[in-house]
Design a protein around this motif. Structure first.
Motif, PDB file in Angstrom:
ATOM      1  N   ASP A   1       0.823  -1.191   0.000  1.00 57.17           N
ATOM      2  CA  ASP A   1       0.000   0.000   0.000  1.00 57.17           C
ATOM      3  C   ASP A   1       0.864   1.250   0.000  1.00 57.17           C
TER       4      ASP A   1
ATOM      5  N   ASN B   1      -8.387  -8.635   0.833  1.00 55.40           N
ATOM      6  CA  ASN B   1      -8.332  -7.406   1.638  1.00 55.40           C
ATOM      7  C   ASN B   1      -8.816  -6.186   0.856  1.00 55.40           C
ATOM      8  N   ARG B   2      -9.961  -6.344   0.213  1.00 57.26           N
ATOM      9  CA  ARG B   2     -10.579  -5.227  -0.494  1.00 57.26           C
ATOM     10  C   ARG B   2     -12.087  -5.400  -0.471  1.00 57.26           C
TER      11      ARG B   2
ATOM     12  N   ARG C   1      -9.179  -1.172   2.864  1.00 56.11           N
ATOM     13  CA  ARG C   1      -8.490  -2.371   3.314  1.00 56.11           C
ATOM     14  C   ARG C   1      -9.219  -2.912   4.551  1.00 56.11           C
TER      15      ARG C   1
ATOM     16  N   GLY D   1      -2.484  -5.270   0.274  1.00 57.00           N
ATOM     17  CA  GLY D   1      -3.631  -5.043  -0.599  1.00 57.00           C
ATOM     18  C   GLY D   1      -3.169  -4.719  -2.000  1.00 57.00           C
TER      19      GLY D   1
END
Length: 260
Positions: free
Chosen positions: A27, A192-193, A204, A212
Motif C-alpha cells: 500500500d 483485503n478489499r 483495506r 492489498g
C-alpha cells in the motif's frame, strides 16, 4: 473529479489523489495533504505500444468434464462457492517459487471443463497463507473476481471496468526492468478489499498491515511483489470471458497447498 457508476456502485476518483503506482501488493504511504492511493504488485510487463506476440499456451484440452476441480483438495474445494461456475486456478511450483500455471475452468451441466494452460508469475518470494505488506509473497486462497480496470480502453469486459489514468505506471523495479504497461489491463483479486469498487479503491477491511492491491495484470519479465501476472492477450481474453453471472473466483497457491 471523475465519477463512474457501475452496477449501482459509484467509483469516484480524482487524478490528483493517485500518485504514480509503484509495486502491487504494497500500500502507498499517505502523502501530506493527500488521500493515499493503493500501490499494486507489479510484474514486469510489456509496454502499451504495438501489438503483443501470440500468447504461448498449451493446446486446449479435449478431456471430459470432471465433477471436481482438478488438483484441489477437500479444504480448498470447500472455499469455492456452490454458485461459482468459473474458476481461474493458478498453481505455483512450490512455496518459494515465482513460477506458476493458470487454467480457466468453466462449470456446465456435465461438470468442470478446462480451457488452455497459460504461464503465469506470482510474487518474487513465492506464496504465503498470511500475507502482510511488503513480504513479497502472494496470498494463498480462493478469492472473488468482481472488478476490473486499466489504463487502456475496455476490450469488452463483462466485469465492471474502470478506465483511469490512475493505472499509469512509468518506472522500473529494483532490477531495472520497466513496469510500463503492467496495469494496461487488471482484474482485482478480492484479497483485503471491498468488492464492487474500482481496483484503485484504497479500502483495506483487514487493515493496511495485511497488504492489498493484489491484482491479475499484464506480465513483464520478472516476478511480482504479490500479484499474479499473465500475458497481455491472456488478460484481454480473461476480461472478455469472466462473467459476473458465473460468480468467478481465482484459486491460487502452490500445488501442495491447493491439494489440501
Amino acid at each position: 473529479m471523475k465519477t463512474r457508476v457501475r452496477n449501482g456502485v459509484c467509483a469516484a476518483t480524482a487524478l490528483a489523489l493517485f500518485p504514480v503506482l509503484t509495486a502491487c501488493g504494497q500500500d502507498a504511504q499517505p502523502q501530506a495533504g493527500r488521500e493515499a492511493a493503493p500501490l499494486h504488485d507489479t510484474a514486469p510487463g510489456a509496454g502499451s505500444a504495438g501489438k503483443s506476440a501470440p500468447t504461448p499456451q498449451s493446446a486446449r484440452t479435449d478431456a471430459a468434464p470432471t465433477a471436481e476441480l482438478p488438483g484441489l483438495g477437500p479444504r480448498t474445494r470447500a472455499e469455492v462457492g456452490p454458485d461459482t461456475r468459473q474458476a481461474l486456478v493458478v498453481t505455483g511450483r512450490d512455496r518459494n517459487s515465482s513460477d506458476a500455471e493458470a487454467v480457466l475452468y468453466e462449470k456446465g451441466a456435465e461438470g468442470w471443463k478446462a480451457g488452455a494452460t497459460w504461464t503465469a508469475q506470482n510474487a518474487r518470494r513465492g506464496w504465503t497463507d498470511h500475507h502482510v505488506q511488503g513480504d513479497l509473497r502472494s496470498p494463498i486462497g480462493v478469492y472473488g473476481l468482481t472488478d476490473a480496470g486499466g489504463l487502456l480502453a475496455d476490450p469488452g469486459s463483462k466485469l465492471p471496468y474502470d478506465r483511469d489514468q490512475g493505472f499509469t505506471i512509468d518506472r522500473t523495479d529494483d532490477t531495472g526492468q520497466s513496469l510500463r504497461g503492467s496495469f494496461d489491463y487488471v482484474v482485482a483479486i478480492n484479497y483485503n478489499r471491498d468488492a464492487g469498487r474500482s481496483p484503485l479503491d484504497w479500502g483495506r477491511p483487514l487493515g493496511p498491515k495485511r497488504g492489498g492491491g493484489i491484482w491479475l495484470h499484464v506480465e513483464h519479465t520478472t516476478p511480482t511483489q504479490g500479484c499474479v501476472a499473465l500475458k497481455r492477450e491472456v488478460m484481454r481474453e480473461l476480461l472478455r470471458t469472466l462473467d459476473p453471472a458465473k460468480k468467478p473466483v481465482v484459486v491460487m497457491g502452490p500445488k501442495a497447498d491447493l491439494a489440501k
